[in-house]
Design an enzyme around this catalytic site. Structure first.
Site, PDB file in Angstrom:
ATOM      1  CG  LEU A 103      -1.695  -1.271   1.490  1.00  0.00           C
ATOM      2  CD1 LEU A 103      -2.185  -1.362   2.921  1.00  0.00           C
ATOM      3  CD2 LEU A 103      -2.865  -1.321   0.516  1.00  0.00           C
ATOM      4  CG  HIS A 104       3.023   2.904  -2.955  1.00  0.00           C
ATOM      5  ND1 HIS A 104       2.790   1.697  -3.563  1.00  0.00           N
ATOM      6  CD2 HIS A 104       3.319   3.766  -3.956  1.00  0.00           C
ATOM      7  CE1 HIS A 104       2.953   1.818  -4.877  1.00  0.00           C
ATOM      8  NE2 HIS A 104       3.265   3.072  -5.145  1.00  0.00           N
ATOM      9  NE  ARG A 105      -0.445   5.014  -6.881  1.00  0.00           N
ATOM     10  CZ  ARG A 105       0.491   4.217  -7.428  1.00  0.00           C
ATOM     11  NH1 ARG A 105       0.291   2.940  -7.606  1.00  0.00           N
ATOM     12  NH2 ARG A 105       1.653   4.724  -7.788  1.00  0.00           N
ATOM     13  NE  ARG A 139       2.628   9.236  -0.583  1.00  0.00           N
ATOM     14  CZ  ARG A 139       3.193  10.266  -1.187  1.00  0.00           C
ATOM     15  NH1 ARG A 139       4.293  10.119  -1.850  1.00  0.00           N
ATOM     16  NH2 ARG A 139       2.639  11.446  -1.132  1.00  0.00           N
ATOM     17  CG  ASP A 186      -1.842   1.242  -2.979  1.00  0.00           C
ATOM     18  OD1 ASP A 186      -0.678   0.787  -3.123  1.00  0.00           O
ATOM     19  OD2 ASP A 186      -2.148   2.038  -2.073  1.00  0.00           O
TER      20      ASP A 186
END
Ligand code: UD1
Ligand code: UDP
Length: 375
Positions: free
Chosen positions: A206-208, A241, A281
């Site tokens: 997950l990083h968006r 992030r 994502d």
């Protein structure tokens, strides 16, 4: 045409390294003089060095060390650093990859300095301008001289935006080339043993920004991942992030949920290969799960990679819909609508790209506009 022309590849972030490796290797086999410029957008060893080692990429000829910052600050540092490098090395062609800020900056610098460019992974569109990557894609494609597409629908997006068909090449997917090359090394067992991951498990990445930057969205997402962890143990190699915000929202080590540092390329794909389910994502992971036949649930409202849905194992889900979709994916296992990989995802994209570049460097098939710009 200049004697012994130089090709520069501008790379900055994790997915760039994976896409560039097969192109660099194939150009090497054709004897093309080339160099990698690392912008330093990603700089942690686990976000950068490990990829050079795993993918056999040569040492960069320059590392600009731009690091992190807001879009404007990071892009400004990229622009000034890249302008210096291009002026110093006088490349005949600059190759950029994907949709990250380093890609955008390199294209802008080259357009202003009248240096020809090629974009690998051209024409992908999510049609969501709130994604920073979508802005980067549109600008990059508008300014690129040679456009390499990974899937047929990318060609129609480019045509609609007025790109001359002579400049587009459907070449397949170099990220899949890298996966083909790594396949013999992909063994989940040692990574599972090292991380304490049991036999049946899911992997999540997950990083968006839309998922992890806003506390409310982060909480919704984490709640959904925790619900998946009630069904199957989940291991999350966490991108830097989202680290703090997702932790604040409850994404911390607990029973059936293991949060680990980002993994190297071979370790990560080994884990994906053995997974019952992937939740992501990421752009690239949607493609890799399609190739590996692992069910993938993408927590996004759209994808710029629809072939992974039409030809692959990918499904788009909302956070609220994730637990039920996980139940179904875990029960059904892998299922692909067409039973076939997307066209030309055959491990030979790098050589196709290299052949086009080599012909272009020789001056074959140059459009009059491009010819005028090759010194
Ligand atoms: C970037 C790309 C995104 C891509 C992702 C791949 C842009 C606009 N976004 O997002 O499209 O999917 O890379 O992973 O280019 N950080 C570290 N160590 C690092 C790198 C980053 O700690 O080595 C942290 C910093 O806090 C930084 C944050 O991650 O502020 C975001 O990094 P950045 O490169 O700006 O964007 P990504 O989210 O990584
Ligand atoms: N990847 C990796 N280790 C990880 C997570 C991802 O090696 O812990 C690889 C993944 O296999 C793919 C690439 O990184 O090749 C995708 O990068 P990312 O998801 O950061 O970017 P995106 O594709 O979304 O732009």
């Amino acid at each position: 045409m200049r004697d012994n022309p130089l090709v520069l590849h501008v790379l900055g972030a994790r997915p760039n390294f994976v896409k560039a490796a097969p192109v660099v290797r194939a150009l090497d086999e054709l004897g093309v003089r080339q160099g990698i410029v690392h912008t330093g957008q990603h700089y942690d060893a686990l976000m950068s060095d490990v990829f050079f080692a795993d993918l056999g990429l040569p040492e960069p000829i320059a590392n600009l060390g731009v690091g992190s910052g807001s879009h404007a600050r990071q892009t400004a540092a990229l622009l000034t650093g890249l302008e210096d490098v291009v002026l110093e090395h006088h490349p005949s062609l600059v190759v950029v990859y994907g949709d990250v800020n380093s890609t955008l900056a390199a294209i802008l610098v080259c357009a202003k300095l009248h240096v020809p460019t090629a974009h690998v992974e051209a024409g992908l569109r999510s049609f969501d301008r709130e994604m920073p990557e979508e802005v980067n894609r549109v600008v990059t494609d508008a300014l690129s001289d040679i456009l390499f597409a990974t899937s047929p629908e990318a060609l129609s997006h480019l045509a609609r935006e007025g790109v001359d068909p002579e400049r587009m090449h459907l070449v397949g997917n170099p990220m899949i080339d890298s996966l083909f090359s790594a396949l013999p090394k992909l063994d989940p067992a040692p990574v599972q043993a090292r991380l304490g991951v049991p036999g049946r498990y899911a992997v999540a990445t997950l990083h968006r920004p839309a998922n992890v930057d806003d506390p409310e969205s982060a909480r919704e997402l984490v709640d959904a991942v925790l619900a998946v962890a009630e069904r199957v143990p989940v291991v999350v190699p966490l991108h830097p992030r989202g680290r703090q915000r997702l932790a604040d929202a409850g994404l911390v080590n607990r029973e059936n949920l293991s949060i680990v540092d980002p993994l190297g390329y071979v370790d990560f794909l080994s884990l994906v290969r053995g997974a019952a389910l992937v939740v992501t994502d990421s752009g690239g992971v949607q493609e890799e799960t399609t190739m590996l036949g692992v069910p993938c649930l993408t927590v996004r409202p759209n994808t710029e990679r629809p072939v992974t849905v039409t030809h692959g194992t990918n499904r788009l889900v909302t956070p609220a819909g994730l637990p039920a979709a996980a139940d179904k994916a875990l029960a059904d296992g892998s299922s692909t609508p067409s039973g076939e990989l997307p066209p030309l995802w055959d491990g030979a994209a790098g050589p196709r790209i290299a052949r086009v570049i080599a012909a272009w460097l020789r001056g074959d098939n140059l459009s009059p506009a491009a010819k005028g710009r090759v010194s």
